[in-house]
Scaffold this motif. Sequence first.
Motif, PDB file in Angstrom:
ATOM      1  N   ARG A  52       0.857  -1.274  -0.016  1.00 34.22           N
ATOM      2  CA  ARG A  52       0.087   0.019  -0.097  1.00 34.22           C
ATOM      3  C   ARG A  52       0.879   1.173  -0.087  1.00 34.22           C
ATOM      4  O   ARG A  52       0.272   2.344  -0.542  1.00 34.22           O
ATOM      5  N   THR A  53       2.007   1.137   0.576  1.00 31.07           N
ATOM      6  CA  THR A  53       2.760   2.442   0.742  1.00 31.07           C
ATOM      7  C   THR A  53       3.683   2.619  -0.308  1.00 31.07           C
ATOM      8  O   THR A  53       4.094   3.745  -0.743  1.00 31.07           O
ATOM      9  N   GLN A  54       4.226   1.370  -0.951  1.00 31.05           N
ATOM     10  CA  GLN A  54       5.316   1.751  -2.062  1.00 31.05           C
ATOM     11  C   GLN A  54       4.938   1.596  -3.425  1.00 31.05           C
ATOM     12  O   GLN A  54       5.462   1.740  -4.184  1.00 31.05           O
ATOM     13  N   ILE A  55       3.649   1.084  -3.646  1.00 34.13           N
ATOM     14  CA  ILE A  55       3.313   0.702  -5.043  1.00 34.13           C
ATOM     15  C   ILE A  55       3.185   2.001  -5.826  1.00 34.13           C
ATOM     16  O   ILE A  55       2.866   2.843  -5.229  1.00 34.13           O
ATOM     17  N   LYS A  56       3.510   1.889  -7.244  1.00 42.17           N
ATOM     18  CA  LYS A  56       3.266   2.871  -8.159  1.00 42.17           C
ATOM     19  C   LYS A  56       2.326   2.707  -9.030  1.00 42.17           C
ATOM     20  O   LYS A  56       2.112   1.411  -9.567  1.00 42.17           O
ATOM     21  N   CYS A  61       0.846   4.252 -18.705  1.00 36.64           N
ATOM     22  CA  CYS A  61      -0.666   3.436 -18.621  1.00 36.64           C
ATOM     23  C   CYS A  61      -1.318   3.465 -17.683  1.00 36.64           C
ATOM     24  O   CYS A  61      -2.515   2.853 -17.753  1.00 36.64           O
ATOM     25  N   HIS A  62      -0.883   3.926 -16.417  1.00 37.54           N
ATOM     26  CA  HIS A  62      -1.574   3.837 -15.232  1.00 37.54           C
ATOM     27  C   HIS A  62      -1.769   2.369 -14.655  1.00 37.54           C
ATOM     28  O   HIS A  62      -2.577   2.216 -13.763  1.00 37.54           O
ATOM     29  N   ASN A  63      -0.998   1.354 -15.315  1.00 43.70           N
ATOM     30  CA  ASN A  63      -0.946  -0.076 -14.682  1.00 43.70           C
ATOM     31  C   ASN A  63      -0.228   0.147 -13.330  1.00 43.70           C
ATOM     32  O   ASN A  63       0.595   0.851 -12.999  1.00 43.70           O
ATOM     33  N   ILE A  64      -0.565  -1.019 -12.418  1.00 37.79           N
ATOM     34  CA  ILE A  64       0.233  -1.005 -11.243  1.00 37.79           C
ATOM     35  C   ILE A  64       1.562  -1.485 -11.561  1.00 37.79           C
ATOM     36  O   ILE A  64       1.933  -2.133 -12.518  1.00 37.79           O
ATOM     37  N   SER A  65       2.519  -0.833 -10.902  1.00 37.33           N
ATOM     38  CA  SER A  65       4.083  -1.234 -11.211  1.00 37.33           C
ATOM     39  C   SER A  65       4.946  -0.897  -9.986  1.00 37.33           C
ATOM     40  O   SER A  65       4.530  -0.176  -8.964  1.00 37.33           O
ATOM     41  N   ASP A  66       6.119  -1.503  -9.947  1.00 40.81           N
ATOM     42  CA  ASP A  66       7.184  -0.912  -8.796  1.00 40.81           C
ATOM     43  C   ASP A  66       8.092   0.105  -9.317  1.00 40.81           C
ATOM     44  O   ASP A  66       8.664   0.671  -8.407  1.00 40.81           O
ATOM     45  N   VAL A  67       8.024   0.508 -10.770  1.00 38.01           N
ATOM     46  CA  VAL A  67       8.698   1.625 -11.066  1.00 38.01           C
ATOM     47  C   VAL A  67       7.913   2.610 -11.727  1.00 38.01           C
ATOM     48  O   VAL A  67       6.678   2.462 -11.925  1.00 38.01           O
ATOM     49  N   ASP A  68       8.456   3.698 -12.183  1.00 39.44           N
ATOM     50  CA  ASP A  68       7.574   4.692 -12.872  1.00 39.44           C
ATOM     51  C   ASP A  68       7.171   4.439 -14.219  1.00 39.44           C
ATOM     52  O   ASP A  68       5.980   4.788 -14.316  1.00 39.44           O
ATOM     53  N   LEU A  69       7.854   3.432 -14.979  1.00 37.30           N
ATOM     54  CA  LEU A  69       7.241   3.217 -16.145  1.00 37.30           C
ATOM     55  C   LEU A  69       7.431   1.723 -16.307  1.00 37.30           C
ATOM     56  O   LEU A  69       8.219   0.956 -15.839  1.00 37.30           O
ATOM     57  N   CYS A  70       5.870   0.983 -16.247  1.00 35.42           N
ATOM     58  CA  CYS A  70       5.715  -0.434 -16.136  1.00 35.42           C
ATOM     59  C   CYS A  70       6.559  -1.158 -17.212  1.00 35.42           C
ATOM     60  O   CYS A  70       7.036  -0.592 -18.420  1.00 35.42           O
ATOM     61  N   GLU A  71       6.673  -2.515 -16.894  1.00 35.32           N
ATOM     62  CA  GLU A  71       7.376  -3.373 -17.668  1.00 35.32           C
ATOM     63  C   GLU A  71       7.053  -3.263 -18.983  1.00 35.32           C
ATOM     64  O   GLU A  71       7.626  -3.729 -20.092  1.00 35.32           O
ATOM     65  N   ILE A  72       5.674  -3.579 -19.353  1.00 36.74           N
ATOM     66  CA  ILE A  72       4.953  -3.419 -20.647  1.00 36.74           C
ATOM     67  C   ILE A  72       5.211  -2.269 -21.359  1.00 36.74           C
ATOM     68  O   ILE A  72       5.884  -2.301 -22.369  1.00 36.74           O
ATOM     69  N   CYS A  73       4.975  -1.129 -20.914  1.00 41.19           N
ATOM     70  CA  CYS A  73       5.336   0.052 -21.482  1.00 41.19           C
ATOM     71  C   CYS A  73       6.893   0.347 -21.868  1.00 41.19           C
ATOM     72  O   CYS A  73       7.154   0.992 -22.950  1.00 41.19           O
ATOM     73  N   ALA A  74       7.718  -0.164 -20.864  1.00 38.41           N
ATOM     74  CA  ALA A  74       9.275   0.046 -21.287  1.00 38.41           C
ATOM     75  C   ALA A  74       9.686  -1.263 -22.080  1.00 38.41           C
ATOM     76  O   ALA A  74      10.842  -1.286 -22.448  1.00 38.41           O
TER      77      ALA A  74
ATOM     78  N   SER B   4       2.138  -7.268 -12.698  1.00 34.73           N
ATOM     79  CA  SER B   4       3.064  -6.247 -13.175  1.00 34.73           C
ATOM     80  C   SER B   4       3.890  -5.523 -12.066  1.00 34.73           C
ATOM     81  O   SER B   4       4.912  -4.746 -12.234  1.00 34.73           O
ATOM     82  N   SER B   5       3.867  -6.233 -10.853  1.00 39.90           N
ATOM     83  CA  SER B   5       4.396  -5.708  -9.619  1.00 39.90           C
ATOM     84  C   SER B   5       4.820  -6.611  -8.501  1.00 39.90           C
ATOM     85  O   SER B   5       3.731  -7.756  -8.090  1.00 39.90           O
ATOM     86  N   LYS B   6       5.961  -6.692  -8.361  1.00 43.03           N
ATOM     87  CA  LYS B   6       6.353  -7.547  -7.070  1.00 43.03           C
ATOM     88  C   LYS B   6       5.616  -7.366  -5.786  1.00 43.03           C
ATOM     89  O   LYS B   6       5.355  -8.354  -4.895  1.00 43.03           O
ATOM     90  N   LEU B   7       5.595  -6.222  -5.427  1.00 44.92           N
ATOM     91  CA  LEU B   7       4.908  -5.887  -4.342  1.00 44.92           C
ATOM     92  C   LEU B   7       3.395  -6.340  -4.212  1.00 44.92           C
ATOM     93  O   LEU B   7       2.908  -6.967  -3.144  1.00 44.92           O
ATOM     94  N   LEU B   8       2.733  -6.166  -5.217  1.00 46.45           N
ATOM     95  CA  LEU B   8       1.293  -6.601  -5.359  1.00 46.45           C
ATOM     96  C   LEU B   8       1.328  -8.146  -5.305  1.00 46.45           C
ATOM     97  O   LEU B   8       0.391  -8.871  -4.583  1.00 46.45           O
ATOM     98  N   GLU B   9       2.388  -8.812  -6.157  1.00 45.55           N
ATOM     99  CA  GLU B   9       2.333 -10.159  -6.189  1.00 45.55           C
ATOM    100  C   GLU B   9       2.558 -10.901  -4.772  1.00 45.55           C
ATOM    101  O   GLU B   9       1.935 -11.918  -4.356  1.00 45.55           O
ATOM    102  N   ASN B  10       3.269 -10.367  -3.955  1.00 45.38           N
ATOM    103  CA  ASN B  10       3.524 -10.585  -2.802  1.00 45.38           C
ATOM    104  C   ASN B  10       2.545 -10.671  -1.617  1.00 45.38           C
ATOM    105  O   ASN B  10       2.205 -11.382  -1.035  1.00 45.38           O
ATOM    106  N   ALA B  11       1.720  -9.603  -2.088  1.00 45.21           N
ATOM    107  CA  ALA B  11       0.584  -9.321  -1.080  1.00 45.21           C
ATOM    108  C   ALA B  11      -0.347 -10.100  -1.395  1.00 45.21           C
ATOM    109  O   ALA B  11      -1.195 -11.000  -0.583  1.00 45.21           O
TER     110      ALA B  11
END
Lengths: 205, 205
Positions: A52-56, A61-74, B4-11
Amino acid sequence: MEFSSKLLENAVNEMSQLPGIGKRTALRLVLHLLRQPEEQTLKLSKALENMRTQIKFCKSCHNISDVDLCEICANPHRNQELICVVEDVKDVMAIENTSSFRGLYHVLGGKISPMDGIGPHDLNVVSLVEKVKSGQVKELIFALSSTMEGDTTNFYIFKQIKDYNVLTSTIARGISVGDELEYADEITLGRSIINRIPFEASLKS
Amino acid sequence: MEFSSKLLENAVNEMSQLPGIGKRTALRLVLHLLRQPEEQTLKLSKALENMRTQIKFCKSCHNISDVDLCEICANPHRNQELICVVEDVKDVMAIENTSSFRGLYHVLGGKISPMDGIGPHDLNVVSLVEKVKSGQVKELIFALSSTMEGDTTNFYIFKQIKDYNVLTSTIARGISVGDELEYADEITLGRSIINRIPFEASLKS
């Protein structure tokens, strides 16, 4: 329900805030955690907190991601000119699981629904229109659910972008693979006849 | 399922460890939390952590408690000579909700089940027998579930204490209030006839 412990009561109350989880189910889950090693609960609680605190959300594309630009877009191997418009993160996962789409996504974050007080400005529509205006997009695929709200949202976006040079399509509606005709609803069956496809084309998919 | 996110997957993975919660449900719950204010997730995660790390079990009856001696055991207005033997914390809550019992409890923490590798030494039997030996108990009420394992557990405890001066009873088995006879199972109906009670006594309860 009377609890012999405030800590237990608190955990049950918080757990029962989740959709589809009532007090009894929450109690069952919490008592299960009490019978398991302490690490399990700590891992769960930490995973939820970190999520909840670290997800971006991907800035493109506004998909959930751990980084600024998600894997799909990148990913440079994906078709940057083809964008599939979906409601939700779950829809991205569902389409990715089919392995049949190699373009990018755009997650709206919902659909226009006046009954629930959700208008176009609550959704990620502006950034989609900007992408189209910039000329980087050749085709938009609308993959929203086939409801009144989904259709309204499709049409709203279509009106915003129809003057720009972009193809638009929607995913095919029809009889599910493996379904028997007699159990299909009338609207789906009717549409599947009107939007029939050449038999030879159907052999390819 | 591809995330698309490890944080999401983990949760989602941690959430799906809970009984009855699969990956899809876990994803739905976690995405729900993402749409809610951050405090909700933090409160949930904190409540689970506190519950698991700080909760105590009453040193007398083994019920869940925030203090060493639970509220029920510490209550001087309850009959200290009458003990109701139950499997689980949930059973204490169920009986307390009826408001018809004013004695104390003894939580065994399960029932003897050789199939699941649970023997008498995995349960809180010794402390119960000690209580009886000390002479402070006049009556034990067995309120375990009416299964082979429940009956075995009752009988095991009964053998340990039968030489001491203590009354033993089990809760009544019979047709549930509001149930129709034709739908009752044969064993329950048969027992309810054998263990019939005087009509005048039934008027009082």
